[in-house]
Design a protein around this motif. Sequence first.
Motif, PDB file in Angstrom:
ATOM      1  N   LEU A   1       0.824  -1.203   0.000  1.00  0.00           N
ATOM      2  CA  LEU A   1       0.000   0.000   0.000  1.00  0.00           C
ATOM      3  C   LEU A   1       0.861   1.258   0.000  1.00  0.00           C
ATOM      4  O   LEU A   1       0.585   2.218  -0.726  1.00  0.00           O
ATOM      5  CB  LEU A   1      -0.927  -0.005   1.212  1.00  0.00           C
ATOM      6  N   ARG A   2       1.932   1.228   0.805  1.00  0.00           N
ATOM      7  CA  ARG A   2       2.813   2.392   0.867  1.00  0.00           C
ATOM      8  C   ARG A   2       3.507   2.623  -0.469  1.00  0.00           C
ATOM      9  O   ARG A   2       3.622   3.766  -0.928  1.00  0.00           O
ATOM     10  CB  ARG A   2       3.851   2.199   1.971  1.00  0.00           C
ATOM     11  N   ARG A   3       3.933   1.555  -1.110  1.00  0.00           N
ATOM     12  CA  ARG A   3       4.615   1.729  -2.401  1.00  0.00           C
ATOM     13  C   ARG A   3       3.647   2.245  -3.456  1.00  0.00           C
ATOM     14  O   ARG A   3       4.018   3.083  -4.301  1.00  0.00           O
ATOM     15  CB  ARG A   3       5.264   0.416  -2.850  1.00  0.00           C
ATOM     16  N   LEU A   4       2.418   1.749  -3.434  1.00  0.00           N
ATOM     17  CA  LEU A   4       1.435   2.277  -4.391  1.00  0.00           C
ATOM     18  C   LEU A   4       1.199   3.762  -4.153  1.00  0.00           C
ATOM     19  O   LEU A   4       1.109   4.554  -5.104  1.00  0.00           O
ATOM     20  CB  LEU A   4       0.115   1.517  -4.260  1.00  0.00           C
ATOM     21  N   ARG A   5       1.103   4.140  -2.884  1.00  0.00           N
ATOM     22  CA  ARG A   5       0.861   5.552  -2.559  1.00  0.00           C
ATOM     23  C   ARG A   5       2.023   6.422  -3.021  1.00  0.00           C
ATOM     24  O   ARG A   5       1.814   7.477  -3.643  1.00  0.00           O
ATOM     25  CB  ARG A   5       0.643   5.703  -1.053  1.00  0.00           C
ATOM     26  N   THR A   6       3.246   6.022  -2.730  1.00  0.00           N
ATOM     27  CA  THR A   6       4.401   6.834  -3.125  1.00  0.00           C
ATOM     28  C   THR A   6       4.592   6.860  -4.638  1.00  0.00           C
ATOM     29  O   THR A   6       5.146   7.813  -5.181  1.00  0.00           O
ATOM     30  CB  THR A   6       5.682   6.316  -2.451  1.00  0.00           C
ATOM     31  N   THR A   7       4.123   5.800  -5.309  1.00  0.00           N
ATOM     32  CA  THR A   7       4.262   5.745  -6.769  1.00  0.00           C
ATOM     33  C   THR A   7       3.264   6.641  -7.478  1.00  0.00           C
ATOM     34  O   THR A   7       3.611   7.344  -8.438  1.00  0.00           O
ATOM     35  CB  THR A   7       4.086   4.298  -7.271  1.00  0.00           C
ATOM     36  N   PHE A   8       2.024   6.643  -6.995  1.00  0.00           N
ATOM     37  CA  PHE A   8       0.949   7.284  -7.763  1.00  0.00           C
ATOM     38  C   PHE A   8       0.453   8.609  -7.205  1.00  0.00           C
ATOM     39  O   PHE A   8      -0.001   9.455  -7.983  1.00  0.00           O
ATOM     40  CB  PHE A   8      -0.238   6.320  -7.892  1.00  0.00           C
ATOM     41  N   GLU A   9       0.497   8.809  -5.891  1.00  0.00           N
ATOM     42  CA  GLU A   9      -0.054  10.044  -5.330  1.00  0.00           C
ATOM     43  C   GLU A   9       0.705  11.264  -5.837  1.00  0.00           C
ATOM     44  O   GLU A   9       1.913  11.360  -5.693  1.00  0.00           O
ATOM     45  CB  GLU A   9      -0.026  10.008  -3.799  1.00  0.00           C
ATOM     46  N   GLY A  10      -0.024  12.170  -6.427  1.00  0.00           N
ATOM     47  CA  GLY A  10       0.587  13.405  -6.909  1.00  0.00           C
ATOM     48  C   GLY A  10       1.336  13.280  -8.217  1.00  0.00           C
ATOM     49  O   GLY A  10       1.882  14.271  -8.717  1.00  0.00           O
ATOM     50  N   ARG A  11       1.370  12.072  -8.794  1.00  0.00           N
ATOM     51  CA  ARG A  11       2.131  11.915 -10.043  1.00  0.00           C
ATOM     52  C   ARG A  11       1.470  12.708 -11.169  1.00  0.00           C
ATOM     53  O   ARG A  11       0.265  12.643 -11.371  1.00  0.00           O
ATOM     54  CB  ARG A  11       2.203  10.441 -10.448  1.00  0.00           C
ATOM     55  N   GLY A  12       2.268  13.440 -11.868  1.00  0.00           N
ATOM     56  CA  GLY A  12       1.770  14.267 -12.959  1.00  0.00           C
ATOM     57  C   GLY A  12       1.294  15.637 -12.536  1.00  0.00           C
ATOM     58  O   GLY A  12       1.048  16.496 -13.382  1.00  0.00           O
ATOM     59  N   ARG A  13       1.167  15.852 -11.224  1.00  0.00           N
ATOM     60  CA  ARG A  13       0.658  17.133 -10.731  1.00  0.00           C
ATOM     61  C   ARG A  13       1.588  18.280 -11.111  1.00  0.00           C
ATOM     62  O   ARG A  13       1.151  19.332 -11.586  1.00  0.00           O
ATOM     63  CB  ARG A  13       0.490  17.062  -9.210  1.00  0.00           C
ATOM     64  N   GLY A  14       2.876  18.091 -10.925  1.00  0.00           N
ATOM     65  CA  GLY A  14       3.833  19.140 -11.270  1.00  0.00           C
ATOM     66  C   GLY A  14       3.816  19.450 -12.750  1.00  0.00           C
ATOM     67  O   GLY A  14       3.908  20.624 -13.159  1.00  0.00           O
ATOM     68  N   GLU A  15       3.681  18.395 -13.585  1.00  0.00           N
ATOM     69  CA  GLU A  15       3.646  18.604 -15.029  1.00  0.00           C
ATOM     70  C   GLU A  15       2.392  19.385 -15.447  1.00  0.00           C
ATOM     71  O   GLU A  15       2.449  20.227 -16.357  1.00  0.00           O
ATOM     72  CB  GLU A  15       3.686  17.258 -15.747  1.00  0.00           C
ATOM     73  N   VAL A  16       1.277  19.101 -14.776  1.00  0.00           N
ATOM     74  CA  VAL A  16       0.043  19.833 -15.092  1.00  0.00           C
ATOM     75  C   VAL A  16       0.205  21.315 -14.781  1.00  0.00           C
ATOM     76  O   VAL A  16      -0.125  22.184 -15.601  1.00  0.00           O
ATOM     77  CB  VAL A  16      -1.154  19.247 -14.310  1.00  0.00           C
ATOM     78  N   LEU A  17       0.715  21.621 -13.586  1.00  0.00           N
ATOM     79  CA  LEU A  17       0.880  23.025 -13.207  1.00  0.00           C
ATOM     80  C   LEU A  17       1.873  23.736 -14.123  1.00  0.00           C
ATOM     81  O   LEU A  17       1.664  24.900 -14.497  1.00  0.00           O
ATOM     82  CB  LEU A  17       1.334  23.113 -11.750  1.00  0.00           C
ATOM     83  N   ALA A  18       2.954  23.038 -14.480  1.00  0.00           N
ATOM     84  CA  ALA A  18       3.937  23.648 -15.383  1.00  0.00           C
ATOM     85  C   ALA A  18       3.314  23.942 -16.743  1.00  0.00           C
ATOM     86  O   ALA A  18       3.558  25.002 -17.339  1.00  0.00           O
ATOM     87  CB  ALA A  18       5.146  22.729 -15.532  1.00  0.00           C
ATOM     88  N   ALA A  19       2.508  23.015 -17.230  1.00  0.00           N
ATOM     89  CA  ALA A  19       1.862  23.230 -18.528  1.00  0.00           C
ATOM     90  C   ALA A  19       0.876  24.387 -18.462  1.00  0.00           C
ATOM     91  O   ALA A  19       0.836  25.235 -19.364  1.00  0.00           O
ATOM     92  CB  ALA A  19       1.146  21.949 -18.968  1.00  0.00           C
ATOM     93  N   LEU A  20       0.091  24.450 -17.384  1.00  0.00           N
ATOM     94  CA  LEU A  20      -0.921  25.499 -17.278  1.00  0.00           C
ATOM     95  C   LEU A  20      -0.311  26.879 -17.062  1.00  0.00           C
ATOM     96  O   LEU A  20      -0.985  27.893 -17.282  1.00  0.00           O
ATOM     97  CB  LEU A  20      -1.892  25.178 -16.139  1.00  0.00           C
ATOM     98  N   ASP A  21       0.940  26.936 -16.645  1.00  0.00           N
ATOM     99  CA  ASP A  21       1.617  28.218 -16.461  1.00  0.00           C
ATOM    100  C   ASP A  21       2.550  28.555 -17.625  1.00  0.00           C
ATOM    101  O   ASP A  21       3.299  29.524 -17.552  1.00  0.00           O
ATOM    102  CB  ASP A  21       2.427  28.206 -15.155  1.00  0.00           C
ATOM    103  N   SER A  22       2.507  27.757 -18.693  1.00  0.00           N
ATOM    104  CA  SER A  22       3.434  27.952 -19.804  1.00  0.00           C
ATOM    105  C   SER A  22       2.871  28.909 -20.853  1.00  0.00           C
ATOM    106  O   SER A  22       1.654  29.049 -21.007  1.00  0.00           O
ATOM    107  CB  SER A  22       3.741  26.609 -20.467  1.00  0.00           C
ATOM    108  N   GLN A  23       3.763  29.537 -21.577  1.00  0.00           N
ATOM    109  CA  GLN A  23       3.350  30.397 -22.677  1.00  0.00           C
ATOM    110  C   GLN A  23       2.653  29.591 -23.766  1.00  0.00           C
ATOM    111  O   GLN A  23       1.775  30.104 -24.467  1.00  0.00           O
ATOM    112  CB  GLN A  23       4.567  31.133 -23.259  1.00  0.00           C
ATOM    113  N   ARG A  24       3.029  28.343 -23.900  1.00  0.00           N
ATOM    114  CA  ARG A  24       2.387  27.478 -24.893  1.00  0.00           C
ATOM    115  C   ARG A  24       0.898  27.340 -24.593  1.00  0.00           C
ATOM    116  O   ARG A  24       0.051  27.416 -25.486  1.00  0.00           O
ATOM    117  CB  ARG A  24       3.068  26.110 -24.892  1.00  0.00           C
ATOM    118  N   TYR A  25       0.582  27.142 -23.315  1.00  0.00           N
ATOM    119  CA  TYR A  25      -0.817  27.016 -22.916  1.00  0.00           C
ATOM    120  C   TYR A  25      -1.553  28.346 -23.073  1.00  0.00           C
ATOM    121  O   TYR A  25      -2.687  28.381 -23.563  1.00  0.00           O
ATOM    122  CB  TYR A  25      -0.902  26.545 -21.467  1.00  0.00           C
TER     123      TYR A  25
END
Length: 445
Positions: A255-279
């Motif tokens: 359970l701990r490994r699943l949590r550390t693997t998946f929780e928050g994954r992709g969150r940083g990429e989403v915020l970076a994309a939404l703050d980009s000039q491309r977006y």
Amino acid sequence: MRRRTGGADEGWHLKVPTKGGRDELRRPLGRATTTPPKPLRDLVAGWVRGESLVQVATVLTDRSPTQLLGAGGAVLAELTDDRVTASTPDGATVAWREWELELVDGATDLFDSADRVLATAGVGRAQQSRKVARTLGDRIPPAPRLRSPAAGKPVSRLVHARLVEQVGVLARRDVDARRGTEEGVHKMRVACRRLRALLATFRPTLDRDQTEPVREELRWLAGVLGQSRDATVIHERLRNLLADEARSQVHGPVLRRLRTTFEGRGRGEVLAALDSQRYFALRHRLDQLAADPPWTERADAPDRDLAPKVLGKELKRFRRRAEAAGAADQPEHALHEARKAAKRLRYAAEAVEPVAGKKARRLDRDAHRVTSHLGELQDTTVSRAELLAVAKAATAAGEPTFTYGRLHAREEARAGRLTTSFRVHRAVADLKARTRKARKAVRKN
């Protein structure tokens, strides 16, 4: 966004649009008087797109509240009498008086009673309920001019209505995605898909040189959002599988490994994309498309001529891919392609619903049933690949991998059941019949 002083609700306020109205977010006043708090600035980046936030109006309100009481002294509503003086930085001023009734413990029929009383006194409803909008007047850009879709009218009306609708959904969900809500990320991704499908399905009506680059950028954005969304879906699926396992079958800190693997994954990429000039550039281009679509000559064709053709084309795409899957020895990839085609057909049905009515809704419903079934199958494909990667990481950390193997086997069995239970010929026949009726409804109207 406003900075309010005086009264019980002083502070920085941000009202963001939602499907059913508005959501209000607040922050304390702090020391700054002209610079909003960073958390609120971050949330509106998709609307501001790199420009500076500046003061556009000052609104002074002299408010006199009166409580309306019911039997036993219960507060049914509060009536506020506002005398308003507003100005803009260029020196323009405007003043007015307004009354507002807000329910406390009263029922909604109190509004009807209040309407009758006020109308008798010669008080009508305000044309504009927002003080800042009344202050700014025609300084606020007008909404895109829409002509309602109607049977026999130009197909451009259908396309434009759908385009404005989905650009609006994407814009509203921007704030939710920045706040990290699963629903916001999911709905924003779906809006990207619907817009891409619209621009593809109705290609004959739009200048492809202008719309194809937008489709590619929507594909990029949907892909970034998908990383976060898929991680959320797979994490939930694997947690549920793990919860069904007997304790004796769970070896190691799964359970701990699943949590550390998946929780928050992709969150940083989403915020970076939404703050980009491309977006920001994509949002600007979408606003332009919604305001002034680049129509071709075929956009003037009656919807009863073109809409049935696009439905038939999307059905043919689904049938071709579904039959290819039925003939394949390893059909999972082909079924995933069929699922994408069924989505295109579903989105086309949504777009023509204003002129096809319940026949289009039934096509939408049946296509959704197909995409849901095949979506579950695709989830097993992704979850199995993820389980292999997690097991590899667990091995490197010296952890047992027995449980991951069990979960993988269960997902493999589930994939087999989903593949076997999907009847290609029945799915094709059902959607063919629904499409035929929807096309007939368009032509008949």
